[in-house]
Enzyme design. Structure first.
Site, mmCIF file in Angstrom:
data_model
loop_
_atom_site.group_PDB
_atom_site.id
_atom_site.type_symbol
_atom_site.label_atom_id
_atom_site.label_comp_id
_atom_site.label_asym_id
_atom_site.label_seq_id
_atom_site.Cartn_x
_atom_site.Cartn_y
_atom_site.Cartn_z
ATOM 1 N N ASP A 104 26.655 31.076 42.442
ATOM 2 C CA ASP A 104 25.332 31.115 43.137
ATOM 3 C C ASP A 104 24.198 30.755 42.128
ATOM 4 O O ASP A 104 24.436 31.325 41.021
ATOM 5 C CB ASP A 104 25.153 32.694 43.703
ATOM 6 C CG ASP A 104 26.107 32.703 44.759
ATOM 7 O OD1 ASP A 104 26.685 31.797 45.366
ATOM 8 O OD2 ASP A 104 26.363 33.912 45.065
HETATM 9 N N1 URA Z 1 31.326 35.403 44.110
HETATM 10 C C1 URA Z 1 29.887 35.259 44.560
HETATM 11 O O1 URA Z 1 29.564 36.294 45.175
HETATM 12 N N2 URA Z 1 28.910 34.571 43.833
HETATM 13 C C2 URA Z 1 29.156 33.625 42.853
HETATM 14 O O2 URA Z 1 28.428 32.930 42.286
HETATM 15 C C3 URA Z 1 30.647 33.551 42.548
HETATM 16 C C4 URA Z 1 31.669 34.612 43.061
#
Ligand code: URA
Length: 238
Positions: A104
Site C-alpha cells: 500500500d
Molecule cells: N497488507 C496490507 O494491508 N497492506 C500491505 O501493503 C501489505 C499487506
C-alpha cells in the site's frame, strides 16, 4: 545486451562502482578466461565473467531490494502519484522493471523490483507459498483469539485465507509480526480490522528467507546477489 564490465561487477558483487573499477584494474577479473583491466570493456550475454575466481551470473535479469518509504505507490507509472520506480537511481533504471507485488502507499519496507516476470510470478503465487513477513503497529492489543483466527486460516469476506502467523513483539501486544503466504488486497489491515484493531503502521521485513537489509535507509536500494535470490525461495521452514 552489452554491459560495461565495471557496472556488471558492481551489480553482481554488490560493491560500489569505484571498488569494481579498482578490482578490474588489479587484474582480478577475467572475461572468457582472459584478464581484462579496462572498466569500460563491454560484455555480452554469452561471455563468462569471473571475479577473484568466482563465476558471475549472466545477468539476463536484475533483482533489486528497495526499502520503500511511505507515500509511493507500487506501480510502474501513475498519472498522479510518485511510484517506487521513481526512487531508483539513474544507473539502476532499465527497461522492463516492475515491482513484484504490491505494498500500500502508506506501507514501508522490502519491495522487490525486477524485470523477471517468471520469477515475480513464482514468488507471488499463493501456490508457491513464499512467506511475506510484516511488522504491524496496532491501535490496541491483540489476544489469543485473534492469534488463533490468523493461524487457523481466517474467513474474511467470502474467502478462506491460508494459515498465517501472528506473534507479539512487545509486552502489551500492540506491535506484531505477521507472516502471510499470500498477498490479498490490504490483507494485513483487513485481518486485524475483522477483530476491531486498526493497523497504524505496516512494514514488510522479509520475502521468503531473505530479510530487508537494515543498512538500507528509507528509499534506498541495492541489487540482490545470486545467493540472496536463492534465499527468497528457500522457505523459512515453517
Ligand atoms: N497488507 C496490507 O494491508 N497492506 C500491505 O501493503 C501489505 C499487506
Amino acid at each position: 545486451m552489452m554491459t560495461r564490465l565495471d557496472k556488471l561487477i558492481s551489480r553482481e558483487l554488490n560493491i560500489s562502482r569505484n571498488d569494481a573499477k579498482a578490482l578490474i584494474k588489479k587484474g582480478c577479473v577475467t572475461v572468457n578466461g582472459a584478464p581484462v583491466t579496462s572498466s569500460d570493456f563491454k560484455c555480452g550475454d554469452g561471455d563468462s565473467v569471473e571475479a577473484d575466481g568466482k563465476t558471475l551470473s549472466k545477468n539476463e535479469f536484475v533483482y533489486i531490494m528497495m526499502n520503500k518509504p511511505a507515500g509511493y505507490v507500487s506501480a510502474t507509472d501513475d498519472k498522479r502519484e510518485k511510484t517506487v520506480l521513481d526512487l531508483l537511481p539513474e544507473e539502476m533504471k532499465r527497461r522492463g522493471l516492475f515491482p513484484a507485488g504490491r505494498l500500500d502507499k502508506d506501507t514501508t519496507g522490502f519491495m522487490l523490483i525486477t524485470d523477471d516476470g517468471a520469477f515475480a510470478h513464482g514468488i507471488l503465487s499463493p501456490k508457491r507459498h513464499v512467506d511475506k513477513t510484516y511488522i504491524a503497529n496496532l491501535d490496541k492489543p491483540f489476544d489469543n483469539a485473534v492469534k488463533a483466527d490468523f493461524e487457523n486460516g481466517m474467513e474474511l469476506g467470502n474467502e478462506k485465507l491460508l494459515h498465517a502467523e501472528l506473534r507479539a513483539l512487545n509486552k502489551d501486544s500492540t506491535v506484531a509480526e505477521v507472516v502471510l503466504r499470500e498477498g490479498q488486497y490490504h490483507q494485513v489491515k483487513r485481518m486485524f480490522k475483522k477483530h476491531g484493531i486498526t493497523v497504524t503502521a505496516l512494514k514488510r521485513t522479509a520475502i521468503g528467507g531473505l530479510s530487508l537489509d537494515e543498512k538500507l535507509g528509507e528509499g534506498g536500494c541495492r541489487y540482490i546477489t545470486a545467493d540472496e535470490l536463492e534465499k527468497i525461495t528457500l522457505q523459512n521452514s515453517r
